[in-house]
Write an enzyme that holds these catalytic residues in place. Structure first.
Site, PDB file in Angstrom:
ATOM      1  CG  ASP A 176       0.897  -2.048   6.219  1.00  0.00           C
ATOM      2  OD1 ASP A 176       0.013  -2.112   7.093  1.00  0.00           O
ATOM      3  OD2 ASP A 176       0.743  -1.481   5.128  1.00  0.00           O
TER       4      ASP A 176
ATOM      5  CG  HIS B 177      -1.873   1.003   1.410  1.00  0.00           C
ATOM      6  ND1 HIS B 177      -1.579   2.269   1.831  1.00  0.00           N
ATOM      7  CD2 HIS B 177      -3.210   0.973   1.190  1.00  0.00           C
ATOM      8  CE1 HIS B 177      -2.692   2.979   1.874  1.00  0.00           C
ATOM      9  NE2 HIS B 177      -3.698   2.214   1.483  1.00  0.00           N
TER      10      HIS B 177
ATOM     11  CB  CYS C   6      -3.850   3.301  -1.553  1.00  0.00           C
ATOM     12  SG  CYS C   6      -5.128   4.514  -1.289  1.00  0.00           S
TER      13      CYS C   6
ATOM     14  CE  LYS D 249      -7.010  -0.262   6.548  1.00  0.00           C
ATOM     15  NZ  LYS D 249      -7.802   0.350   5.497  1.00  0.00           N
TER      16      LYS D 249
ATOM     17  CD  GLN E   9      -6.543  -4.352   4.452  1.00  0.00           C
ATOM     18  OE1 GLN E   9      -7.449  -5.055   4.905  1.00  0.00           O
ATOM     19  NE2 GLN E   9      -6.768  -3.142   3.970  1.00  0.00           N
TER      20      GLN E   9
END
Ligand code: C6P
Length: 416
Positions: free
Chosen positions: A207, A130, A372, A233, A210
Protein backbone atom coordinates in the site's frame (compact mmCIF):
# COMPACT_ATOMS: atom_id res chain seq x y z
CA UNK A 1 13.48 27.09 18.05
CA UNK A 2 15.91 24.54 16.52
CA UNK A 3 18.43 25.65 13.90
CA UNK A 4 16.98 25.80 10.42
CA UNK A 5 18.16 23.31 7.79
CA UNK A 6 19.48 24.64 4.48
CA UNK A 7 16.56 24.90 2.11
CA UNK A 8 16.77 21.94 -0.28
CA UNK A 9 13.88 23.09 -2.43
CA UNK A 10 12.89 26.58 -3.48
CA UNK A 11 9.75 26.46 -1.37
CA UNK A 12 8.68 30.02 -2.19
CA UNK A 13 8.76 29.29 -5.93
CA UNK A 14 6.94 25.98 -5.44
CA UNK A 15 4.24 27.63 -3.32
CA UNK A 16 3.59 30.11 -6.12
CA UNK A 17 2.51 27.13 -8.27
CA UNK A 18 -0.31 26.25 -5.83
CA UNK A 19 -3.10 28.86 -6.04
CA UNK A 20 -4.90 27.66 -2.91
CA UNK A 21 -1.85 28.07 -0.67
CA UNK A 22 -1.83 31.82 -1.26
CA UNK A 23 -5.34 32.32 0.15
CA UNK A 24 -6.35 33.30 3.65
CA UNK A 25 -8.55 30.80 5.52
CA UNK A 26 -10.30 33.56 7.42
CA UNK A 27 -9.81 37.30 6.81
CA UNK A 28 -6.26 38.12 7.87
CA UNK A 29 -5.41 34.48 8.67
CA UNK A 30 -3.09 32.83 6.11
CA UNK A 31 -3.43 29.11 5.45
CA UNK A 32 -0.87 26.71 6.89
CA UNK A 33 -1.81 23.45 5.22
CA UNK A 34 -0.46 20.48 7.18
CA UNK A 35 -3.00 17.83 6.20
CA UNK A 36 -1.14 16.39 3.24
CA UNK A 37 -1.47 12.77 4.31
CA UNK A 38 -5.23 13.21 3.86
CA UNK A 39 -4.88 14.93 0.49
CA UNK A 40 -2.40 17.27 -1.17
CA UNK A 41 -3.05 20.63 -2.80
CA UNK A 42 -2.91 20.91 -6.60
CA UNK A 43 -0.49 22.95 -8.70
CA UNK A 44 -1.76 25.14 -11.52
CA UNK A 45 -0.32 22.67 -14.06
CA UNK A 46 -2.77 20.02 -12.83
CA UNK A 47 -5.74 22.39 -12.55
CA UNK A 48 -4.98 23.63 -16.09
CA UNK A 49 -4.69 20.11 -17.50
CA UNK A 50 -8.13 19.17 -16.16
CA UNK A 51 -9.58 22.50 -17.25
CA UNK A 52 -8.12 22.13 -20.75
CA UNK A 53 -9.47 18.60 -21.03
CA UNK A 54 -13.05 19.70 -20.34
CA UNK A 55 -12.80 22.88 -22.42
CA UNK A 56 -11.13 21.42 -25.50
CA UNK A 57 -11.04 17.63 -25.53
CA UNK A 58 -13.89 15.96 -23.60
CA UNK A 59 -15.14 12.75 -25.25
CA UNK A 60 -15.55 9.12 -24.29
CA UNK A 61 -12.39 7.06 -24.78
CA UNK A 62 -11.73 3.80 -26.68
CA UNK A 63 -15.14 4.06 -28.36
CA UNK A 64 -15.31 6.89 -30.87
CA UNK A 65 -13.39 7.43 -34.06
CA UNK A 66 -13.94 11.18 -34.16
CA UNK A 67 -11.10 13.58 -33.43
CA UNK A 68 -12.09 14.39 -29.86
CA UNK A 69 -12.48 10.70 -28.94
CA UNK A 70 -9.04 10.00 -30.34
CA UNK A 71 -7.50 12.92 -28.45
CA UNK A 72 -9.20 11.89 -25.21
CA UNK A 73 -7.99 8.30 -25.65
CA UNK A 74 -4.47 9.48 -26.41
CA UNK A 75 -4.48 11.75 -23.32
CA UNK A 76 -5.66 8.90 -21.09
CA UNK A 77 -3.19 6.34 -22.45
CA UNK A 78 -0.38 8.89 -22.35
CA UNK A 79 -1.11 9.40 -18.64
CA UNK A 80 -0.76 5.63 -18.20
CA UNK A 81 2.68 5.75 -19.88
CA UNK A 82 3.71 8.52 -17.46
CA UNK A 83 2.59 6.46 -14.46
CA UNK A 84 4.52 3.41 -15.72
CA UNK A 85 7.71 5.45 -16.12
CA UNK A 86 7.23 7.19 -12.75
CA UNK A 87 7.20 3.92 -10.82
CA UNK A 88 9.70 2.10 -13.04
CA UNK A 89 7.32 -0.38 -14.67
CA UNK A 90 8.38 -1.54 -18.11
CA UNK A 91 4.85 -2.02 -19.43
CA UNK A 92 1.59 -0.07 -19.51
CA UNK A 93 -0.17 -3.46 -19.32
CA UNK A 94 0.80 -3.44 -15.64
CA UNK A 95 -0.85 -0.08 -14.86
CA UNK A 96 -4.55 -0.28 -14.00
CA UNK A 97 -6.40 2.97 -13.39
CA UNK A 98 -8.73 2.72 -10.40
CA UNK A 99 -10.50 5.37 -8.31
CA UNK A 100 -8.02 5.33 -5.44
CA UNK A 101 -5.73 3.12 -3.35
CA UNK A 102 -8.76 1.65 -1.59
CA UNK A 103 -10.25 0.40 -4.84
CA UNK A 104 -6.86 -1.03 -5.83
CA UNK A 105 -6.69 -3.19 -2.69
CA UNK A 106 -10.30 -4.31 -3.12
CA UNK A 107 -9.58 -5.25 -6.74
CA UNK A 108 -6.72 -7.51 -5.70
CA UNK A 109 -8.64 -8.98 -2.74
CA UNK A 110 -11.71 -9.76 -4.81
CA UNK A 111 -9.99 -10.91 -7.99
CA UNK A 112 -6.62 -12.45 -7.03
CA UNK A 113 -7.72 -13.23 -3.47
CA UNK A 114 -10.92 -15.11 -4.27
CA UNK A 115 -9.12 -17.12 -6.95
CA UNK A 116 -6.06 -17.98 -4.86
CA UNK A 117 -6.84 -18.00 -1.13
CA UNK A 118 -8.01 -21.34 0.30
CA UNK A 119 -9.28 -22.31 3.77
CA UNK A 120 -6.41 -22.36 6.26
CA UNK A 121 -4.16 -20.13 4.14
CA UNK A 122 -2.46 -17.28 5.97
CA UNK A 123 -2.39 -13.60 5.07
CA UNK A 124 0.17 -11.41 6.83
CA UNK A 125 -0.77 -7.77 7.46
CA UNK A 126 0.67 -5.31 9.99
CA UNK A 127 -0.74 -3.52 13.00
CA UNK A 128 -0.15 -0.15 11.37
CA UNK A 129 -2.33 -0.66 8.30
CA UNK A 130 -4.89 1.86 7.16
CA UNK A 131 -8.38 0.32 7.16
CA UNK A 132 -8.19 0.23 3.34
CA UNK A 133 -5.46 -2.40 3.53
CA UNK A 134 -7.12 -4.27 6.36
CA UNK A 135 -10.88 -4.59 5.91
CA UNK A 136 -10.77 -5.97 2.32
CA UNK A 137 -8.53 -8.79 3.61
CA UNK A 138 -10.74 -9.40 6.63
CA UNK A 139 -13.74 -9.81 4.31
CA UNK A 140 -11.77 -12.19 2.11
CA UNK A 141 -10.44 -14.18 5.07
CA UNK A 142 -13.95 -14.49 6.48
CA UNK A 143 -15.32 -15.74 3.18
CA UNK A 144 -12.45 -18.17 2.56
CA UNK A 145 -11.84 -19.24 6.16
CA UNK A 146 -8.29 -17.99 5.88
CA UNK A 147 -6.22 -16.72 8.80
CA UNK A 148 -4.81 -13.21 9.18
CA UNK A 149 -1.59 -12.69 11.14
CA UNK A 150 -0.37 -9.22 12.13
CA UNK A 151 3.20 -7.95 12.32
CA UNK A 152 3.47 -5.88 15.53
CA UNK A 153 5.53 -2.72 16.05
CA UNK A 154 8.93 -2.65 17.70
CA UNK A 155 10.11 -0.21 20.38
CA UNK A 156 10.92 2.41 17.72
CA UNK A 157 7.36 2.15 16.36
CA UNK A 158 8.61 0.54 13.18
CA UNK A 159 7.54 -2.89 11.98
CA UNK A 160 9.09 -5.63 14.09
CA UNK A 161 10.94 -7.45 11.32
CA UNK A 162 11.96 -10.27 13.66
CA UNK A 163 8.28 -10.99 14.29
CA UNK A 164 7.62 -10.75 10.57
CA UNK A 165 10.24 -13.42 9.93
CA UNK A 166 8.63 -15.61 12.58
CA UNK A 167 5.14 -15.24 11.06
CA UNK A 168 6.20 -16.22 7.54
CA UNK A 169 5.73 -19.89 6.71
CA UNK A 170 4.73 -22.25 3.94
CA UNK A 171 1.09 -21.40 4.80
CA UNK A 172 1.59 -17.69 3.97
CA UNK A 173 -0.10 -16.90 0.68
CA UNK A 174 -0.04 -13.11 0.80
CA UNK A 175 1.79 -10.34 2.60
CA UNK A 176 0.20 -6.88 2.40
CA UNK A 177 1.71 -3.87 4.15
CA UNK A 178 2.04 -0.12 3.96
CA UNK A 179 5.12 1.53 2.47
CA UNK A 180 4.78 4.35 5.00
CA UNK A 181 2.41 4.63 7.95
CA UNK A 182 -0.17 7.41 7.61
CA UNK A 183 0.06 7.97 11.38
CA UNK A 184 3.59 7.17 12.55
CA UNK A 185 5.38 8.15 9.36
CA UNK A 186 7.41 4.92 9.71
CA UNK A 187 8.94 3.82 6.42
CA UNK A 188 8.78 0.06 5.86
CA UNK A 189 11.79 -1.89 4.55
CA UNK A 190 9.79 -2.77 1.45
CA UNK A 191 12.49 -4.50 -0.59
CA UNK A 192 13.57 -6.80 2.26
CA UNK A 193 10.00 -7.64 3.25
CA UNK A 194 9.03 -8.45 -0.33
CA UNK A 195 12.11 -10.66 -0.78
CA UNK A 196 11.25 -12.57 2.39
CA UNK A 197 7.62 -12.98 1.30
CA UNK A 198 8.82 -14.41 -2.01
CA UNK A 199 11.25 -16.75 -0.25
CA UNK A 200 8.24 -18.12 1.67
CA UNK A 201 6.34 -18.56 -1.61
CA UNK A 202 3.93 -15.66 -0.92
CA UNK A 203 2.73 -12.79 -3.06
CA UNK A 204 3.45 -9.24 -1.79
CA UNK A 205 1.22 -6.17 -2.04
CA UNK A 206 2.43 -2.75 -0.96
CA UNK A 207 0.00 0.00 0.00
CA UNK A 208 2.03 2.91 -1.34
CA UNK A 209 -0.61 5.60 -0.74
CA UNK A 210 1.79 7.42 1.61
CA UNK A 211 5.10 6.48 0.01
CA UNK A 212 4.79 7.03 -3.76
CA UNK A 213 3.94 10.76 -3.28
CA UNK A 214 7.04 11.34 -1.14
CA UNK A 215 9.98 9.28 -2.41
CA UNK A 216 11.36 7.72 -5.59
CA UNK A 217 9.71 4.34 -6.28
CA UNK A 218 10.83 1.57 -8.59
CA UNK A 219 8.57 -1.48 -8.70
CA UNK A 220 11.15 -3.58 -10.52
CA UNK A 221 13.85 -2.88 -7.96
CA UNK A 222 11.41 -3.52 -5.09
CA UNK A 223 10.11 -6.61 -6.92
CA UNK A 224 6.57 -6.01 -5.54
CA UNK A 225 3.77 -8.08 -7.03
CA UNK A 226 1.07 -5.46 -6.47
CA UNK A 227 1.26 -1.81 -5.47
CA UNK A 228 -1.57 0.68 -4.97
CA UNK A 229 -1.65 4.47 -4.59
CA UNK A 230 -3.97 7.46 -4.99
CA UNK A 231 -3.51 10.44 -7.32
CA UNK A 232 -4.96 12.97 -4.89
CA UNK A 233 -2.15 12.56 -2.35
CA UNK A 234 0.50 13.37 -4.99
CA UNK A 235 -0.77 16.68 -6.37
CA UNK A 236 -3.22 14.96 -8.73
CA UNK A 237 -7.03 15.12 -8.79
CA UNK A 238 -9.35 13.01 -6.67
CA UNK A 239 -11.08 10.06 -8.32
CA UNK A 240 -7.97 8.51 -9.86
CA UNK A 241 -5.60 5.95 -8.42
CA UNK A 242 -3.31 3.22 -9.63
CA UNK A 243 -2.99 -0.50 -9.19
CA UNK A 244 0.37 -1.78 -10.39
CA UNK A 245 0.52 -5.55 -10.84
CA UNK A 246 3.06 -7.88 -12.39
CA UNK A 247 1.78 -8.76 -15.83
CA UNK A 248 1.73 -12.55 -15.31
CA UNK A 249 -0.37 -12.18 -12.14
CA UNK A 250 -2.81 -9.72 -13.70
CA UNK A 251 -3.10 -11.90 -16.79
CA UNK A 252 -4.15 -14.90 -14.71
CA UNK A 253 -6.69 -12.96 -12.62
CA UNK A 254 -10.43 -12.88 -13.36
CA UNK A 255 -12.09 -9.46 -13.89
CA UNK A 256 -13.17 -7.42 -10.87
CA UNK A 257 -15.96 -5.21 -12.24
CA UNK A 258 -17.79 -6.22 -15.42
CA UNK A 259 -19.35 -4.07 -18.13
CA UNK A 260 -18.29 -1.98 -21.10
CA UNK A 261 -14.65 -1.67 -22.22
CA UNK A 262 -13.39 -4.67 -20.24
CA UNK A 263 -14.69 -7.18 -22.78
CA UNK A 264 -13.58 -8.27 -26.26
CA UNK A 265 -16.72 -10.10 -27.37
CA UNK A 266 -20.09 -10.61 -25.71
CA UNK A 267 -22.83 -13.07 -26.66
CA UNK A 268 -26.01 -13.89 -24.80
CA UNK A 269 -24.17 -16.90 -23.40
CA UNK A 270 -21.04 -15.18 -22.09
CA UNK A 271 -18.08 -12.91 -22.78
CA UNK A 272 -14.31 -12.84 -23.45
CA UNK A 273 -12.15 -10.37 -21.61
CA UNK A 274 -10.24 -7.49 -23.10
CA UNK A 275 -6.41 -7.38 -22.94
CA UNK A 276 -4.56 -5.85 -20.02
CA UNK A 277 -4.89 -3.26 -18.65
CA UNK A 278 -8.43 -2.66 -19.91
CA UNK A 279 -9.69 -6.02 -18.55
CA UNK A 280 -9.81 -4.29 -15.17
CA UNK A 281 -11.24 -0.95 -16.31
CA UNK A 282 -14.98 -1.48 -16.75
CA UNK A 283 -17.14 1.47 -17.75
CA UNK A 284 -16.26 5.03 -18.65
CA UNK A 285 -13.21 6.01 -16.59
CA UNK A 286 -12.26 9.32 -15.01
CA UNK A 287 -10.35 10.48 -18.08
CA UNK A 288 -9.86 14.07 -16.89
CA UNK A 289 -8.43 12.91 -13.56
CA UNK A 290 -6.05 10.47 -15.26
CA UNK A 291 -4.78 13.31 -17.45
CA UNK A 292 -4.50 15.48 -14.32
CA UNK A 293 -2.47 12.74 -12.63
CA UNK A 294 -0.16 12.69 -15.67
CA UNK A 295 0.34 16.45 -15.21
CA UNK A 296 1.06 15.92 -11.49
CA UNK A 297 3.69 13.32 -12.37
CA UNK A 298 5.31 15.75 -14.81
CA UNK A 299 5.29 18.40 -12.09
CA UNK A 300 6.80 16.20 -9.37
CA UNK A 301 9.26 14.67 -11.82
CA UNK A 302 10.54 18.10 -12.89
CA UNK A 303 11.32 18.93 -9.24
CA UNK A 304 12.75 15.45 -8.61
CA UNK A 305 11.41 12.84 -6.17
CA UNK A 306 14.82 12.47 -4.54
CA UNK A 307 14.89 16.21 -3.78
CA UNK A 308 11.31 16.10 -2.46
CA UNK A 309 12.26 13.19 -0.21
CA UNK A 310 15.35 15.02 1.11
CA UNK A 311 13.32 18.20 1.75
CA UNK A 312 10.72 16.25 3.71
CA UNK A 313 13.36 14.48 5.79
CA UNK A 314 14.80 17.88 6.72
CA UNK A 315 11.33 19.24 7.56
CA UNK A 316 10.59 16.13 9.66
CA UNK A 317 13.84 16.54 11.62
CA UNK A 318 13.17 20.21 12.21
CA UNK A 319 9.53 19.62 13.20
CA UNK A 320 10.41 16.78 15.60
CA UNK A 321 12.91 19.04 17.30
CA UNK A 322 10.55 22.05 17.43
CA UNK A 323 7.62 19.98 18.77
CA UNK A 324 9.94 18.19 21.19
CA UNK A 325 10.49 21.52 22.94
CA UNK A 326 6.83 21.68 24.00
CA UNK A 327 6.25 20.24 27.44
CA UNK A 328 3.72 17.37 27.56
CA UNK A 329 3.81 16.86 23.78
CA UNK A 330 4.67 13.33 22.67
CA UNK A 331 5.35 12.50 19.02
CA UNK A 332 4.53 8.95 18.09
CA UNK A 333 6.70 7.77 15.24
CA UNK A 334 10.26 6.51 14.99
CA UNK A 335 13.26 8.84 14.89
CA UNK A 336 14.59 10.17 11.57
CA UNK A 337 15.66 8.79 9.09
CA UNK A 338 13.29 5.82 9.50
CA UNK A 339 10.36 8.15 8.94
CA UNK A 340 8.71 10.59 6.58
CA UNK A 341 7.22 13.97 7.39
CA UNK A 342 3.92 12.72 8.81
CA UNK A 343 3.92 13.40 12.53
CA UNK A 344 1.17 12.31 14.90
CA UNK A 345 1.31 13.53 18.48
CA UNK A 346 -0.56 13.76 21.75
CA UNK A 347 -0.54 16.60 24.28
CA UNK A 348 -1.03 15.86 27.93
CA UNK A 349 -4.28 17.36 29.21
CA UNK A 350 -5.72 18.14 25.76
CA UNK A 351 -7.97 16.10 23.50
CA UNK A 352 -6.64 15.83 19.90
CA UNK A 353 -9.89 17.32 18.55
CA UNK A 354 -9.49 20.38 20.79
CA UNK A 355 -5.90 20.74 19.58
CA UNK A 356 -7.01 20.59 15.93
CA UNK A 357 -9.84 23.03 16.57
CA UNK A 358 -7.53 25.58 18.21
CA UNK A 359 -4.94 25.21 15.44
CA UNK A 360 -7.69 25.78 12.89
CA UNK A 361 -8.44 29.15 14.47
CA UNK A 362 -4.85 30.09 13.59
CA UNK A 363 -5.34 28.88 10.01
CA UNK A 364 -3.42 25.64 10.58
CA UNK A 365 -5.04 22.59 8.97
CA UNK A 366 -4.17 19.29 10.67
CA UNK A 367 -6.15 16.09 11.18
CA UNK A 368 -7.31 14.66 14.51
CA UNK A 369 -8.79 11.24 15.27
CA UNK A 370 -7.79 7.67 14.51
CA UNK A 371 -6.81 8.46 10.89
CA UNK A 372 -8.54 5.28 9.64
CA UNK A 373 -6.03 3.21 11.62
CA UNK A 374 -8.01 2.14 14.67
CA UNK A 375 -6.07 -1.09 15.35
CA UNK A 376 -2.83 0.91 15.36
CA UNK A 377 -4.22 3.30 17.96
CA UNK A 378 -5.43 0.32 20.01
CA UNK A 379 -1.92 -1.17 19.85
CA UNK A 380 -0.50 2.17 21.02
CA UNK A 381 -3.05 2.30 23.82
CA UNK A 382 -4.57 5.62 22.74
CA UNK A 383 -7.88 6.60 21.19
CA UNK A 384 -6.80 9.45 18.98
CA UNK A 385 -3.92 11.66 17.93
CA UNK A 386 -3.39 15.00 16.22
CA UNK A 387 -1.44 14.67 12.99
CA UNK A 388 0.59 17.25 11.06
CA UNK A 389 1.71 16.02 7.65
CA UNK A 390 4.06 17.95 5.40
CA UNK A 391 4.77 18.04 1.67
CA UNK A 392 7.10 19.67 -0.82
CA UNK A 393 5.54 23.13 -0.42
CA UNK A 394 5.78 23.27 3.39
CA UNK A 395 8.44 25.47 4.97
CA UNK A 396 10.26 25.66 8.29
CA UNK A 397 8.28 28.89 8.89
CA UNK A 398 5.15 26.77 8.90
CA UNK A 399 6.71 24.40 11.43
CA UNK A 400 7.40 27.45 13.60
CA UNK A 401 3.79 28.60 13.15
CA UNK A 402 2.60 25.16 14.27
CA UNK A 403 4.85 25.14 17.35
CA UNK A 404 3.80 28.68 18.30
CA UNK A 405 0.10 27.90 17.89
CA UNK A 406 0.46 24.71 19.94
CA UNK A 407 2.16 26.64 22.71
CA UNK A 408 -0.68 29.18 22.64
CA UNK A 409 -3.25 26.36 22.79
CA UNK A 410 -1.47 24.84 25.78
CA UNK A 411 -1.54 28.17 27.57
CA UNK A 412 -5.29 28.43 26.93
CA UNK A 413 -5.76 24.98 28.45
CA UNK A 414 -3.25 25.80 31.22
CA UNK A 415 -1.13 22.77 30.35
CA UNK A 416 2.51 22.58 29.22
N1 C6P B 1 -5.32 8.04 4.21
C1 C6P B 1 -5.34 9.89 5.76
O1 C6P B 1 -5.76 10.99 6.16
P1 C6P B 1 -7.80 6.57 -0.52
O2 C6P B 1 -8.84 7.08 0.44
O3 C6P B 1 -8.23 5.31 -1.19
O4 C6P B 1 -7.30 7.61 -1.45
O5 C6P B 1 -6.52 6.20 0.37
C2 C6P B 1 -6.66 5.21 1.35
C3 C6P B 1 -5.39 5.03 2.09
C4 C6P B 1 -4.73 3.83 2.00
N2 C6P B 1 -3.56 3.62 2.63
C5 C6P B 1 -2.99 4.57 3.37
C6 C6P B 1 -1.68 4.29 4.03
C7 C6P B 1 -3.62 5.81 3.51
O6 C6P B 1 -3.05 6.74 4.27
C8 C6P B 1 -4.85 6.05 2.87
C9 C6P B 1 -5.57 7.34 3.04
C10 C6P B 1 -5.87 9.36 4.45
O7 C6P B 1 -4.52 9.23 6.39
C11 C6P B 1 -7.36 9.42 4.38
S1 C6P B 1 -8.14 8.36 5.54
Amino acid sequence: MPSRPTELLNVAAIRADFPLLGHEVYPGVPLVYLDNAATSQKPLAVIDAVNHYYRRVNANIHRGIHALAERATEGYENARRKVARFIGSGSTREIIFVRNATEGVNLVAQSWGRANIEPGDEIILTEMEHHSNLVPWQLLAHEKKAIIRYVPLDGDRCLDTGQYDALLSGRTKLVAFTGMSNVLGSISPVKEMVAKAHAAGAVALVDAAQSVPHMPTNVVDLDVDFMVFSGHKMCGPTGIGVLYGKEALLEAMPPFLAGGDMIRRVTLEGADWNDLPWKFEAGTPNTAAAIGLGAAIDYLGAIGMDRIEAHEHAIADYALEALGELRGLRTLGPPAPQRGATIAFTIEGMHPHDVAELLNRDGIAVRAGHHCAMPLHQALGIVATTRASFYLYNSTDEVDALATALHKAQKLFRVG
